[in-house]
Design an enzyme around this catalytic site. Structure first.
Site, short mmCIF file in Angstrom:
data_model
loop_
_atom_site.label_atom_id
_atom_site.label_comp_id
_atom_site.label_asym_id
_atom_site.label_seq_id
_atom_site.Cartn_x
_atom_site.Cartn_y
_atom_site.Cartn_z
CG HIS A 1 -0.29 -0.28 2.51
ND1 HIS A 1 0.27 0.73 3.24
CD2 HIS A 1 -0.03 -1.43 3.18
CE1 HIS A 1 0.82 0.21 4.34
NE2 HIS A 1 0.66 -1.10 4.32
CB ALA A 2 0.13 4.84 0.38
#
Length: 91
Positions: free
Chosen positions: A14-15
Site C-alpha cells: 500500500h502507500a
C-alpha cells in the site's frame, strides 16, 4: 539484476511501503529500478506506478535494477522489503 519476492504483508503493498520503495530507488541516480508483477512492469521511481500493480498478500513481485549501481540499489530495495515485512525472497 533481479530478485523475486512473495508478498507476505497481509495488507499487500500500500502507500507507505510503496513510498519507502520509491524513496530508496530514487537515491540511485545512475540506475533504473523496476517492479514487475502480474505481467506488468513499472518504474520503481513512481509511487503511482507501484500502486497500480495492486499487489496483495501471496502475489509475487520481481525487483529489477539496471545501471551503474544496480547491485547496491537491489540490495537496498531488498532491505526495504524485508525490514518493512513486505515479502520474502521467492526462488
Amino acid at each position: 539484476m533481479q530478485t523475486t519476492f512473495r508478498i507476505i504483508d497481509e495488507d499487500g503493498i500500500h502507500a507507505r511501503p510503496a513510498t519507502a520503495l520509491v524513496n530508496t530507488a530514487t537515491k540511485f541516480k545512475g540506475t533504473e529500478a523496476y517492479a514487475e508483477a502480474k505481467g506488468k512492469k513499472v518504474t520503481l521511481k513512481s509511487i503511482l506506478g507501484v500502486l497500480s500493480l495492486g499487489l496483495e498478500a501471496g502475489d509475487t513481485l520481481s525487483l529489477i535494477t539496471e545501471g551503474s549501481e544496480e547491485a547496491e540499489a537491489l540490495k537496498a530495495l531488498q532491505e526495504v522489503m524485508i525490514k518493512e515485512g513486505l515479502g520474502e525472497i521467492h526462488e
